[in-house]
Design a protein around this motif. Structure first.
Motif, PDB file in Angstrom:
ATOM      1  N   GLY A  56       0.817  -1.205   0.000  1.00 11.90           N
ATOM      2  CA  GLY A  56       0.000   0.000   0.000  1.00 11.90           C
ATOM      3  C   GLY A  56       0.850   1.253   0.000  1.00 11.90           C
ATOM      4  O   GLY A  56       2.082   1.209  -0.015  1.00 11.90           O
ATOM      5  N   ILE A  57       0.183   2.404   0.006  1.00  5.61           N
ATOM      6  CA  ILE A  57       0.858   3.692   0.035  1.00  5.61           C
ATOM      7  C   ILE A  57       0.860   4.218   1.471  1.00  5.61           C
ATOM      8  O   ILE A  57       0.321   3.592   2.389  1.00  5.61           O
ATOM      9  CB  ILE A  57       0.174   4.704  -0.896  1.00  5.61           C
ATOM     10  N   HIS A  58       1.445   5.411   1.659  1.00  2.85           N
ATOM     11  CA  HIS A  58       1.492   6.052   2.973  1.00  2.85           C
ATOM     12  C   HIS A  58       0.454   7.182   2.991  1.00  2.85           C
ATOM     13  O   HIS A  58       0.772   8.335   2.698  1.00  2.85           O
ATOM     14  CB  HIS A  58       2.889   6.594   3.249  1.00  2.85           C
ATOM     15  N   MET A  59      -0.780   6.854   3.311  1.00  2.00           N
ATOM     16  CA  MET A  59      -1.857   7.842   3.233  1.00  2.00           C
ATOM     17  C   MET A  59      -1.651   9.003   4.194  1.00  2.00           C
ATOM     18  O   MET A  59      -2.021  10.137   3.899  1.00  2.00           O
ATOM     19  CB  MET A  59      -3.209   7.167   3.479  1.00  2.00           C
ATOM     20  N   SER A  60      -1.056   8.738   5.349  1.00  2.83           N
ATOM     21  CA  SER A  60      -0.856   9.809   6.320  1.00  2.83           C
ATOM     22  C   SER A  60       0.068  10.892   5.760  1.00  2.83           C
ATOM     23  O   SER A  60      -0.070  12.074   6.101  1.00  2.83           O
ATOM     24  CB  SER A  60      -0.273   9.253   7.625  1.00  2.83           C
ATOM     25  N   ARG A  61       0.995  10.534   4.882  1.00  2.00           N
ATOM     26  CA  ARG A  61       1.888  11.521   4.286  1.00  2.00           C
ATOM     27  C   ARG A  61       1.118  12.464   3.360  1.00  2.00           C
ATOM     28  O   ARG A  61       1.420  13.654   3.291  1.00  2.00           O
ATOM     29  CB  ARG A  61       3.012  10.812   3.515  1.00  2.00           C
ATOM     30  N   LEU A  62       0.146  11.923   2.651  1.00  2.00           N
ATOM     31  CA  LEU A  62      -0.698  12.771   1.811  1.00  2.00           C
ATOM     32  C   LEU A  62      -1.524  13.720   2.662  1.00  2.00           C
ATOM     33  O   LEU A  62      -1.664  14.904   2.353  1.00  2.00           O
ATOM     34  CB  LEU A  62      -1.619  11.914   0.946  1.00  2.00           C
ATOM     35  N   TYR A  63      -2.083  13.188   3.731  1.00  2.00           N
ATOM     36  CA  TYR A  63      -2.949  13.988   4.603  1.00  2.00           C
ATOM     37  C   TYR A  63      -2.162  15.162   5.204  1.00  2.00           C
ATOM     38  O   TYR A  63      -2.635  16.303   5.213  1.00  2.00           O
ATOM     39  CB  TYR A  63      -3.511  13.107   5.715  1.00  2.00           C
ATOM     40  N   VAL A  64      -0.960  14.876   5.694  1.00  2.00           N
ATOM     41  CA  VAL A  64      -0.138  15.922   6.299  1.00  2.00           C
ATOM     42  C   VAL A  64       0.276  16.959   5.247  1.00  2.00           C
ATOM     43  O   VAL A  64       0.300  18.164   5.513  1.00  2.00           O
ATOM     44  CB  VAL A  64       1.102  15.307   6.980  1.00  2.00           C
ATOM     45  N   ALA A  65       0.574  16.505   4.047  1.00  2.00           N
ATOM     46  CA  ALA A  65       1.000  17.432   2.993  1.00  2.00           C
ATOM     47  C   ALA A  65      -0.102  18.420   2.631  1.00  2.00           C
ATOM     48  O   ALA A  65       0.178  19.564   2.240  1.00  2.00           O
ATOM     49  CB  ALA A  65       1.443  16.652   1.764  1.00  2.00           C
TER      50      ALA A  65
END
Length: 296
Positions: A56-65
Motif C-alpha cells: 500500500g501507500i502512505h496515506m498519512s503523508r498525503l494527509y499531512v502534505a
C-alpha cells in the motif's frame, strides 16, 4: 515504556502483484484561501501505486502534505508543488499524483435595476494531476440560469393574436387607449411561455502558464453569454427587467450550449473545455440536455 516496534503493514509485500492507478483518500475536510475568501472545502488526494509488490501507500503523508493549502492562496503553482510533495514522499512507489478540491464560491451580484445586491454561491471543483512530469489542472463551475422556451413563446403569441382578433375584429380604426388597457389585462395576455431553472456545467483545462484561478472572470463571461442568470436580491423593477431579459432571450438547450461554446472559444488561457446544459423542463417530466466540447 513499550519497546515494541509498531508494525508497518503497508511496507509488506502485496499478496497479489498488481499495480494500481489511484490509491488515496476522498472527502477530506480542508479550509482554503481563494480570491480573499476563507473557504470550507472537501479534498480528494491520491497517488498511483506503480510497484506491484508494494502492499500500500502512505496515506498519512498525503494527509499531512495537504496542510500546506491552509495558509496559502490556492493557485495552480501551489497545487503543482503539493503534487510533487506527494511524489517525493512516495519515491519508488508512485509516478503519478492527484488532488481535487470542491467548495462553494461566493460572489456578490448586483440587482439588474435597483441598488440592491446579494450573495450567490457557485459549486466549484478543481482537479490537478501530475503524471510522468506533466502537470494538468482543470476547473469545473456550475451556473444556474432561466430559460424561456422559444416554441412556447411563439404559441403564446399566437393565442394572444387570436384573442385580439376575437375582441377587436377587423375594425379599421381602433381606440389606442382601449388597446393599451386590454393588453394590461389577463384577457389580453391570455397565455405566457413557460420558463425553467436551468444549469450549465462547465469544465475547462487551464493553460500551463495560468497563475491564478480565473473564477470571477469565467463566471462573468458565462453569465453574460446566457443573459438570464438567476438573481439574488430583487425589487419589482428588477423582476420586471428579468422578465424582459427572458422575453428577449428565449432559448432551447441547443441555443444555450452554442452561446456558451462561442463564449468559451474566445476566452484566453484555456487548453480545452467541455460543457453540458440541462433545462429542467416545466412542461415535461424529463429534462432537455445538450453538450459540446473543444479539444477535450
Amino acid at each position: 515504556m513499550n519497546s515494541f516496534i509498531l508494525p508497518d503493514i503497508a511496507a509488506q509485500t502485496a499478496p497479489q502483484s498488481t499495480a494500481l492507478e489511484w490509491v488515496g483518500m476522498c472527502g477530506i475536510a480542508l479550509p482554503l484561501q481563494l480570491n480573499g475568501q476563507r473557504l470550507s472545502a472537501v479534498a480528494d488526494a491520491g497517488v498511483s501505486l506503480d510497484d506491484p509488490q508494494a502492499r500500500g501507500i502512505h496515506m498519512s503523508r498525503l494527509y499531512v502534505a495537504l496542510e500546506r493549502l491552509e495558509s496559502t492562496e490556492l493557485t495552480p503553482a501551489n497545487l503543482r508543488t503539493l503534487l510533487q510533495v506527494f511524489l517525493d514522499s512516495h519515491a519508488g512507489l508512485s509516478k503519478a499524483a492527484y488532488v481535487s478540491v470542491r467548495f462553494q464560491h461566493l460572489l456578490k451580484r448586483p440587482a439588474l435595476i435597483s441598488p440592491l445586491a446579494g450573495w450567490k454561491q457557485y459549486p466549484i471543483e478543481i482537479h490537478a494531476r501530475r503524471v510522468n512530469g506533466m502537470f494538468h489542472v482543470e476547473l469545473f463551475v456550475q451556473i444556474a440560469y432561466s430559460s424561456t422556451c422559444p416554441c412556447s413563446a411563439a404559441l403564446a403569441r399566437q393565442l394572444i393574436q387570436e384573442r385580439f382578433i376575437a375582441r377587436f375584429g377587423t375594425t379599421a380604426h381602433l381606440d389606442h387607449s382601449q388597446i393599451v388597457e386590454w393588453l394590461g389585462t389577463s384577457e389580453g395576455i391570455v397565455a405566457t411561455p413557460h420558463s425553467q431553472r436551468s444549469f450549465a456545467r462547465i469544465k475547462v483545462r487551464l493553460a500551463q502558464e495560468t497563475a491564478v484561478f480565473p473564477l470571477p472572470g469565467l463566471i462573468d463571461r458565462l453569465e453574460a453569454a446566457l443573459g438570464t442568470a438567476v438573481q439574488t436580491a430583487v425589487k419589482r423593477a428588477d423582476e420586471q427587467a428579468f422578465a424582459l431579459a427572458n422575453g428577449q432571450n428565449p432559448m432551447f438547450c441547443e441555443d444555450a450550449a452554442r452561446r456558451l461554446h462561442s463564449a468559451l472559444s474566445g476566452a484566453e488561457g484555456l487548453q480545452a473545455f467541455h460543457l453540458r446544459v440541462e433545462h429542467a423542463e416545466s412542461l415535461h417530466a424529463h429534462d432537455a440536455v445538450a453538450e459540446s466540447q473543444w479539444r477535450w
